[in-house]
Design a protein around this motif. Sequence first.
Motif, PDB file in Angstrom:
ATOM      1  N   ARG A 150       0.812  -1.237   0.134  1.00 42.35           N
ATOM      2  CA  ARG A 150      -0.207   0.170  -0.219  1.00 42.35           C
ATOM      3  C   ARG A 150       0.751   1.263  -0.006  1.00 42.35           C
ATOM      4  NH1 ARG A 150      -4.414  -0.191   4.691  1.00 42.35           N
ATOM      5  NH2 ARG A 150      -2.429  -0.367   5.856  1.00 42.35           N
ATOM      6  N   CYS A 151       0.252   2.272  -0.728  1.00 43.69           N
ATOM      7  CA  CYS A 151       1.049   3.485  -0.736  1.00 43.69           C
ATOM      8  C   CYS A 151       1.270   4.370   0.449  1.00 43.69           C
ATOM      9  CB  CYS A 151       0.245   4.404  -1.801  1.00 43.69           C
ATOM     10  SG  CYS A 151       0.529   6.284  -1.518  1.00 43.69           S
ATOM     11  N   ILE A 152       2.317   4.809   0.755  1.00 40.87           N
ATOM     12  CA  ILE A 152       2.556   5.738   1.956  1.00 40.87           C
ATOM     13  C   ILE A 152       2.782   7.004   1.599  1.00 40.87           C
ATOM     14  CG2 ILE A 152       3.914   6.156   4.019  1.00 40.87           C
ATOM     15  CD1 ILE A 152       5.011   3.314   4.140  1.00 40.87           C
ATOM     16  N   SER A 153       1.730   7.877   1.821  1.00 43.75           N
ATOM     17  CA  SER A 153       1.619   9.294   1.349  1.00 43.75           C
ATOM     18  C   SER A 153       1.807  10.115   2.836  1.00 43.75           C
ATOM     19  CB  SER A 153       0.580   9.625   0.742  1.00 43.75           C
ATOM     20  OG  SER A 153       0.413  10.703   0.324  1.00 43.75           O
ATOM     21  N   LEU A 154       1.241   9.437   3.844  1.00 48.08           N
ATOM     22  CA  LEU A 154       0.599  10.501   4.910  1.00 48.08           C
ATOM     23  C   LEU A 154       1.472   9.688   6.222  1.00 48.08           C
ATOM     24  CD1 LEU A 154      -2.833  11.425   4.279  1.00 48.08           C
ATOM     25  CD2 LEU A 154      -0.741  12.943   3.629  1.00 48.08           C
ATOM     26  N   LEU A 155       1.857  10.629   7.110  1.00 50.54           N
ATOM     27  CA  LEU A 155       2.233  10.250   8.508  1.00 50.54           C
ATOM     28  C   LEU A 155       0.868   9.691   9.224  1.00 50.54           C
ATOM     29  CD1 LEU A 155       4.038   9.804  10.856  1.00 50.54           C
ATOM     30  CD2 LEU A 155       3.699  12.139  11.440  1.00 50.54           C
ATOM     31  N   PRO A 158       0.616  17.672  21.460  1.00 47.53           N
ATOM     32  CA  PRO A 158       0.599  18.414  20.143  1.00 47.53           C
ATOM     33  C   PRO A 158       1.842  18.653  19.636  1.00 47.53           C
ATOM     34  CG  PRO A 158      -1.203  19.069  21.752  1.00 47.53           C
ATOM     35  CD  PRO A 158      -0.401  18.259  22.474  1.00 47.53           C
ATOM     36  N   GLU A 159       2.901  19.148  20.592  1.00 44.97           N
ATOM     37  CA  GLU A 159       4.113  19.520  20.202  1.00 44.97           C
ATOM     38  C   GLU A 159       4.884  18.389  19.414  1.00 44.97           C
ATOM     39  OE1 GLU A 159       6.009  21.982  19.606  1.00 44.97           O
ATOM     40  OE2 GLU A 159       4.790  23.566  20.613  1.00 44.97           O
ATOM     41  N   GLU A 160       4.659  17.206  20.084  1.00 46.10           N
ATOM     42  CA  GLU A 160       5.209  15.763  19.582  1.00 46.10           C
ATOM     43  C   GLU A 160       4.745  15.452  18.158  1.00 46.10           C
ATOM     44  OE1 GLU A 160       6.331  13.244  23.702  1.00 46.10           O
ATOM     45  OE2 GLU A 160       4.350  13.246  22.875  1.00 46.10           O
ATOM     46  N   VAL A 161       3.520  15.536  17.890  1.00 51.85           N
ATOM     47  CA  VAL A 161       2.966  15.390  16.507  1.00 51.85           C
ATOM     48  C   VAL A 161       3.763  16.369  15.373  1.00 51.85           C
ATOM     49  CG1 VAL A 161       0.792  15.229  15.111  1.00 51.85           C
ATOM     50  CG2 VAL A 161       0.949  14.553  17.221  1.00 51.85           C
ATOM     51  N   CYS A 162       3.778  17.633  15.885  1.00 50.54           N
ATOM     52  CA  CYS A 162       4.416  18.781  15.272  1.00 50.54           C
ATOM     53  C   CYS A 162       5.883  18.250  14.833  1.00 50.54           C
ATOM     54  CB  CYS A 162       4.345  20.199  15.691  1.00 50.54           C
ATOM     55  SG  CYS A 162       2.560  20.599  15.948  1.00 50.54           S
ATOM     56  N   THR A 163       6.535  17.836  15.771  1.00 49.19           N
ATOM     57  CA  THR A 163       8.009  17.580  15.703  1.00 49.19           C
ATOM     58  C   THR A 163       8.112  16.451  14.379  1.00 49.19           C
ATOM     59  OG1 THR A 163       8.519  18.211  17.952  1.00 49.19           O
ATOM     60  CG2 THR A 163      10.364  16.882  16.852  1.00 49.19           C
ATOM     61  N   ILE A 164       7.319  15.345  14.664  1.00 46.31           N
ATOM     62  CA  ILE A 164       7.520  14.323  13.761  1.00 46.31           C
ATOM     63  C   ILE A 164       6.968  14.599  12.540  1.00 46.31           C
ATOM     64  CG2 ILE A 164       7.062  11.906  13.409  1.00 46.31           C
ATOM     65  CD1 ILE A 164       6.210  11.543  16.164  1.00 46.31           C
ATOM     66  N   THR A 165       5.904  15.200  12.306  1.00 46.67           N
ATOM     67  CA  THR A 165       5.298  15.663  11.011  1.00 46.67           C
ATOM     68  C   THR A 165       6.388  16.415  10.066  1.00 46.67           C
ATOM     69  OG1 THR A 165       3.189  15.732  11.786  1.00 46.67           O
ATOM     70  CG2 THR A 165       3.524  16.884   9.857  1.00 46.67           C
ATOM     71  N   ARG A 215      10.092  17.829   5.973  1.00 46.98           N
ATOM     72  CA  ARG A 215      11.407  18.047   5.250  1.00 46.98           C
ATOM     73  C   ARG A 215      12.330  17.540   4.796  1.00 46.98           C
ATOM     74  NH1 ARG A 215      15.542  20.085   8.974  1.00 46.98           N
ATOM     75  NH2 ARG A 215      16.314  21.518   7.507  1.00 46.98           N
ATOM     76  N   ARG A 216      12.250  16.235   5.089  1.00 51.60           N
ATOM     77  CA  ARG A 216      13.309  15.114   4.474  1.00 51.60           C
ATOM     78  C   ARG A 216      12.554  14.464   3.326  1.00 51.60           C
ATOM     79  NH1 ARG A 216      14.559  16.181   9.545  1.00 51.60           N
ATOM     80  NH2 ARG A 216      16.768  15.892  10.174  1.00 51.60           N
ATOM     81  N   ASN A 217      11.384  14.742   2.990  1.00 53.76           N
ATOM     82  CA  ASN A 217      10.522  14.423   2.030  1.00 53.76           C
ATOM     83  C   ASN A 217      10.217  12.779   2.016  1.00 53.76           C
ATOM     84  OD1 ASN A 217       9.296  15.109  -0.590  1.00 53.76           O
ATOM     85  ND2 ASN A 217      10.741  13.670  -1.664  1.00 53.76           N
ATOM     86  N   TYR A 218       9.915  12.538   3.481  1.00 55.17           N
ATOM     87  CA  TYR A 218       9.355  11.327   3.837  1.00 55.17           C
ATOM     88  C   TYR A 218       7.894  11.175   3.457  1.00 55.17           C
ATOM     89  CZ  TYR A 218      13.609  10.720   6.693  1.00 55.17           C
ATOM     90  OH  TYR A 218      14.723  10.675   7.321  1.00 55.17           O
ATOM     91  N   ILE A 219       7.335  12.201   3.586  1.00 55.98           N
ATOM     92  CA  ILE A 219       5.435  12.303   3.356  1.00 55.98           C
ATOM     93  C   ILE A 219       5.032  13.406   2.734  1.00 55.98           C
ATOM     94  CG2 ILE A 219       5.360  11.094   5.754  1.00 55.98           C
ATOM     95  CD1 ILE A 219       4.967  13.836   7.161  1.00 55.98           C
ATOM     96  N   GLU A 220       3.942  13.349   2.422  1.00 58.51           N
ATOM     97  CA  GLU A 220       3.219  14.454   1.670  1.00 58.51           C
ATOM     98  C   GLU A 220       2.433  15.241   3.030  1.00 58.51           C
ATOM     99  OE1 GLU A 220       4.153  14.834  -1.069  1.00 58.51           O
ATOM    100  OE2 GLU A 220       2.252  15.988  -1.529  1.00 58.51           O
ATOM    101  N   GLY A 221       2.240  14.672   4.097  1.00 57.22           N
ATOM    102  CA  GLY A 221       1.786  15.406   5.265  1.00 57.22           C
ATOM    103  C   GLY A 221       1.146  14.573   6.103  1.00 57.22           C
ATOM    104  N   LEU A 222       0.132  14.827   6.881  1.00 52.72           N
ATOM    105  CA  LEU A 222      -0.090  14.183   8.109  1.00 52.72           C
ATOM    106  C   LEU A 222      -1.781  13.658   8.073  1.00 52.72           C
ATOM    107  CD1 LEU A 222       0.131  13.505  11.436  1.00 52.72           C
ATOM    108  CD2 LEU A 222      -0.794  15.724  11.756  1.00 52.72           C
ATOM    109  N   THR A 258      -3.549  20.519  18.005  1.00 52.53           N
ATOM    110  CA  THR A 258      -2.493  20.029  17.323  1.00 52.53           C
ATOM    111  C   THR A 258      -2.234  20.691  15.971  1.00 52.53           C
ATOM    112  OG1 THR A 258      -2.912  17.972  18.615  1.00 52.53           O
ATOM    113  CG2 THR A 258      -1.245  17.948  16.494  1.00 52.53           C
ATOM    114  N   ILE A 259      -3.398  20.582  15.356  1.00 55.42           N
ATOM    115  CA  ILE A 259      -3.371  21.059  13.933  1.00 55.42           C
ATOM    116  C   ILE A 259      -3.216  22.640  13.803  1.00 55.42           C
ATOM    117  CG2 ILE A 259      -4.666  20.929  11.592  1.00 55.42           C
ATOM    118  CD1 ILE A 259      -5.729  18.266  12.466  1.00 55.42           C
ATOM    119  N   THR A 260      -3.716  23.288  14.750  1.00 54.47           N
ATOM    120  CA  THR A 260      -3.717  24.598  14.623  1.00 54.47           C
ATOM    121  C   THR A 260      -2.250  25.188  14.786  1.00 54.47           C
ATOM    122  OG1 THR A 260      -5.919  24.723  15.716  1.00 54.47           O
ATOM    123  CG2 THR A 260      -4.472  26.924  15.995  1.00 54.47           C
ATOM    124  N   LEU A 261      -1.689  24.256  15.769  1.00 53.91           N
ATOM    125  CA  LEU A 261      -0.347  24.600  16.167  1.00 53.91           C
ATOM    126  C   LEU A 261       0.700  24.580  14.685  1.00 53.91           C
ATOM    127  CD1 LEU A 261       1.173  25.119  18.733  1.00 53.91           C
ATOM    128  CD2 LEU A 261       1.713  22.661  19.009  1.00 53.91           C
TER     129      LEU A 261
END
Lengths: 404, 248
Positions: A52-57, A87-94, A99-106, A126-129
């Motif tokens: 299966r395609c991995i596009s998002l975290l 919420p900060e942790e989700v932002c850090t990973i995303t 930046r490293r082009n692993y993902i299209e988004g969350l 989280t998403i607002t942050l």
Amino acid sequence: MKMDLQEKLKILADSAKYDASCSSSGSNRKNKEGIGNVATSGICHSFASDGRCISLLKILFTNCCIFDCKYCLNRKSNNIKRAIFTPEEVCTITLNFYRRNYIEGLFLSSGIIKSPDYTMELLIKTITLLRKKYHFNGYIHAKAIPGANQKLLHILGFLVDRLSANIELPTENGLKLLAPNKNSRNVASIMEYVKQNQNKKYVPAGQSTQVIIGATKESDLEIMKKSEDMYQNYHLKRVFYSAYIPINKDNLLPTLEHPPLVRENRLYQADWLLRFYKFKVKDLLDSKNPNFNILVDPKTDWALRHLKEFPKEINTCSYYDLLKIPGIGVKSAKRIFASRKKITLHFEDLKKMGVVLKRAKYFILCSGKYFTKREWFKKEFIEKNIILEEHLLKKKNYEQLRLF
Amino acid sequence: MNNIYIYDGDFISLLNTIIYLIKKNRKPDNIKSFEYTPTLLDNTINLSIPRNEKIIEKIRRQFGKYVLRILYCIFLSEEENKELILFYLFKNTLKYQNQVLYYRNLRCVSEGMRIANYVIHESHKMKGFLRFKELENHILYAEMEPTNNVLFLVSSHFQKRLKNEYWMIKDTKRRIISIYDKKNFYIVAEEELKSRITKESKDEKKIEELWKLFYKTIGITERKNDRCRMNFMPKKYWKFMTEMRDEL
Ligand code: SF4
């Protein structure tokens, strides 16, 4: 003891993996002064071991849940390790993955912690942050939590590209049986609200949903009818079908040796026919044939049952007739339509237009010619050949696999 | 003897050459970049036509940006006879104008489209499969080895996406590097590069480990399907992909 990020990610990706949705298409977000944009066509960044395609975290905010849906790994009655992100942790990973082009988004979903409202507020925070503090313009798909206040749904919709609320089971009975805390009206009211408000700023990539296949007894006809209704009534972008995988033991659940993957594939093929080929469910299935043929795809199956309408003349039949021919897709139909205004098409030309001639040849005429003697245009002959070809193809694929 | 016309190796000079040949009604046996090593049967002809950059704008105006894009993508391919295909395709473009690509019964159109689609397809794949590493000075750095020369197409994508980052992308096979300075990107030969690629930043390993963990976790064991994965993500790309390298 405090859990480290590694362990949290492992738990919360593991419990999110059963959601079939992965696509990142259909939106178009420009990068103003931050990081990221959204490519309209969607991009796959990797492919998981299941193909299966991995596009998002794809993660859950938490796998704690106050509900007890029978088929779900995170149900309250399961004794499993629980975790919750900040919420900060989700932002850090995303951001670091992006930046490293692993993902299209969350893709952020969640078990229901305390209450639907409380859960939804956490997602919004989280998403607002991510959007406001870190100026993230990549793709975001969030799960709308059924039963949460409409005001929260309103706020969330302006932050994300796509929203989804899963109906999970195609009928009310199925839901009562396996997800006693859930109520299909809550999901319907989310879909209705999003449909009413959807525009370039609010849920720009539209909404989707997921149905689990094979956990309850519904027929393909019931499932497809439900999909057709939802496409019509709520303008859904996609319905995802997810073959049921037995995670929990429960005497209400079927015991399956393998997840029903072929069936899942047939449903996707049929779904495609509804969305792009102008088919109706009633063309494909009825109470006498409530399930798809496992041996051939739904379009070929349909053509074999309506052989009276064939063979179709490639050079003169309408665009919609072209779409109904097995082996001809939307792209090749368009190419044929454009080219035949200039020239008369022959069998050799069709290959260059992306037609799967191996399949299409049984159903067409090119300037009055059939690919073999016209007497062979008979159901038995065509059906036998097609099934044989499918069988050979499977065998070939299997051998290829063994070579790797 | 085969008449082989020689051009400078870039798109504009190839177009200039093709147009000249059409005007003079000459029929090339082939057209090759200056790097070409002739065989005994070749008669190489160097035309030294003055460079005319306006040709790009002219094609865009006359035949539309889609036709221009297809021509350019064919040029970026590794196809042996791409120049000759472009010659015939361009000849037909003069005849059929912006409608030319509908004439798929012509070999130069069907072949040209096949090649262009291959290039577009690979550049799309690269946009997903490319992996940046963060270097000590926060610069993002990626290496790739695509079959076709898609560095320009890939760079234009990241110019928009990672607009506020410094990044570099290297095509290790062609030994060229694209360098982005938060405004434009420049493609240079590797040996022209003055600055060195520095060490990885101290967080880099940690993030890579997180990503590998995510990758392993997200696959569903009961649905394992190697063939399907291989179809979508051929092995030739794995070498540069953080999550796949270990599986090679
Ligand atoms: S609401 Fe049901 S499906 Fe959703 S996480 Fe909780 S138990 Fe699972």
